[in-house]
Motif scaffolding. Sequence first.
Motif, PDB file in Angstrom:
ATOM      1  N   ALA A  40      -4.385  51.000  -4.029  1.00  0.00           N
ATOM      2  CA  ALA A  40      -3.919  50.399  -2.772  1.00  0.00           C
ATOM      3  C   ALA A  40      -2.481  49.895  -2.892  1.00  0.00           C
ATOM      4  CB  ALA A  40      -4.850  49.263  -2.361  1.00  0.00           C
ATOM      5  N   LEU A  41      -2.139  49.298  -4.026  1.00  0.00           N
ATOM      6  CA  LEU A  41      -0.759  48.838  -4.216  1.00  0.00           C
ATOM      7  C   LEU A  41       0.214  50.012  -4.193  1.00  0.00           C
ATOM      8  CD1 LEU A  41      -1.032  46.075  -6.949  1.00  0.00           C
ATOM      9  CD2 LEU A  41      -0.325  45.780  -4.591  1.00  0.00           C
ATOM     10  N   GLY A  42      -0.111  51.068  -4.892  1.00  0.00           N
ATOM     11  CA  GLY A  42       0.740  52.254  -4.898  1.00  0.00           C
ATOM     12  C   GLY A  42       0.851  52.868  -3.512  1.00  0.00           C
ATOM     13  N   TRP A  43      -0.244  52.901  -2.800  1.00  0.00           N
ATOM     14  CA  TRP A  43      -0.256  53.459  -1.446  1.00  0.00           C
ATOM     15  C   TRP A  43       0.617  52.619  -0.515  1.00  0.00           C
ATOM     16  CZ3 TRP A  43      -2.533  57.889   0.367  1.00  0.00           C
ATOM     17  CH2 TRP A  43      -2.575  58.049   1.754  1.00  0.00           C
ATOM     18  N   ALA A  44       0.429  51.298  -0.557  1.00  0.00           N
ATOM     19  CA  ALA A  44       1.215  50.402   0.301  1.00  0.00           C
ATOM     20  C   ALA A  44       2.698  50.474  -0.058  1.00  0.00           C
ATOM     21  CB  ALA A  44       0.707  48.971   0.173  1.00  0.00           C
ATOM     22  N   ALA A  45       2.996  50.569  -1.339  1.00  0.00           N
ATOM     23  CA  ALA A  45       4.391  50.637  -1.773  1.00  0.00           C
ATOM     24  C   ALA A  45       5.035  51.953  -1.361  1.00  0.00           C
ATOM     25  CB  ALA A  45       4.477  50.453  -3.280  1.00  0.00           C
ATOM     26  N   SER A  46       4.266  53.019  -1.317  1.00  0.00           N
ATOM     27  CA  SER A  46       4.841  54.317  -0.943  1.00  0.00           C
ATOM     28  C   SER A  46       5.320  54.336   0.504  1.00  0.00           C
ATOM     29  CB  SER A  46       3.836  55.441  -1.196  1.00  0.00           C
ATOM     30  OG  SER A  46       2.761  55.359  -0.266  1.00  0.00           O
ATOM     31  N   ALA A  47       4.835  53.411   1.311  1.00  0.00           N
ATOM     32  CA  ALA A  47       5.325  53.307   2.691  1.00  0.00           C
ATOM     33  C   ALA A  47       6.791  52.884   2.723  1.00  0.00           C
ATOM     34  CB  ALA A  47       4.473  52.308   3.475  1.00  0.00           C
ATOM     35  N   HIS A  48       7.262  52.281   1.643  1.00  0.00           N
ATOM     36  CA  HIS A  48       8.660  51.851   1.536  1.00  0.00           C
ATOM     37  C   HIS A  48       9.507  52.875   0.788  1.00  0.00           C
ATOM     38  CE1 HIS A  48       7.601  47.907   3.085  1.00  0.00           C
ATOM     39  NE2 HIS A  48       6.592  47.905   2.247  1.00  0.00           N
ATOM     40  N   GLY A  49       8.921  54.017   0.449  1.00  0.00           N
ATOM     41  CA  GLY A  49       9.645  55.077  -0.246  1.00  0.00           C
ATOM     42  C   GLY A  49       9.085  55.321  -1.637  1.00  0.00           C
ATOM     43  N   GLY A  50       9.389  56.472  -2.152  1.00  0.00           N
ATOM     44  CA  GLY A  50       8.898  56.857  -3.476  1.00  0.00           C
ATOM     45  C   GLY A  50       9.390  55.959  -4.585  1.00  0.00           C
ATOM     46  N   GLY A  51      10.631  55.507  -4.493  1.00  0.00           N
ATOM     47  CA  GLY A  51      11.185  54.621  -5.516  1.00  0.00           C
ATOM     48  C   GLY A  51      10.443  53.305  -5.585  1.00  0.00           C
ATOM     49  N   THR A  52      10.077  52.770  -4.435  1.00  0.00           N
ATOM     50  CA  THR A  52       9.321  51.512  -4.398  1.00  0.00           C
ATOM     51  C   THR A  52       7.920  51.720  -4.956  1.00  0.00           C
ATOM     52  OG1 THR A  52      10.576  50.808  -2.462  1.00  0.00           O
ATOM     53  CG2 THR A  52       8.528  49.640  -2.910  1.00  0.00           C
ATOM     54  N   GLY A  53       7.316  52.846  -4.604  1.00  0.00           N
ATOM     55  CA  GLY A  53       5.996  53.161  -5.159  1.00  0.00           C
ATOM     56  C   GLY A  53       6.033  53.240  -6.673  1.00  0.00           C
ATOM     57  N   ALA A  54       7.053  53.910  -7.198  1.00  0.00           N
ATOM     58  CA  ALA A  54       7.196  54.019  -8.652  1.00  0.00           C
ATOM     59  C   ALA A  54       7.448  52.653  -9.286  1.00  0.00           C
ATOM     60  CB  ALA A  54       8.334  54.974  -8.994  1.00  0.00           C
TER      61      ALA A  54
END
Length: 162
Positions: A40-54
């Motif tokens: 869920a954290l990775g999914w939510a962060a990916s909404a802000h872009g791939g760099g944020t998800g990483a």
Amino acid sequence: MASLDTARPVSARPALPRAYLFWLVGTRASLLGDAVLHFALGWAASAHGGGTGALVLTAITVPRTLLLLVGGAVGDRFGARRVMITGDAVMLTATLVLALVGLRLGASPWLLVVVAVIIGTVDAFYLPATGSMPRRLVGKDQLPRALALQQAGGQIASLLGA
């Protein structure tokens, strides 16, 4: 001619202790929750872009890696049960704060990174403590079976969590 009645009886293995089974179910449920939270954290962060998800996923892994040996020493010093209970309390608190702040302000990148660092830090202390529990809860003759159940449960929780 041998009859069927003279066959050797099959020896039954003694059941694993109830305390171990309760611990196993609890930790595997906790692991399932962790896997869902990581996803869920990775999914939510990916909404802000791939760099944020990483960045968020890295913020889980780096503290876990850097503090794992310290976590093991703390578990040895203060006791595995105490470390596990403290870790569960911190994770519950962090999850509730994430839910409440996220509901009110949204899932901002800084919030996700902070929670990810907390999760990685808790994992660094929790993993060595939980890894030592089977040998504390079962006899030497039952340890291979207990460890196999622990590993299988962990794999299932990781698979279902994602």
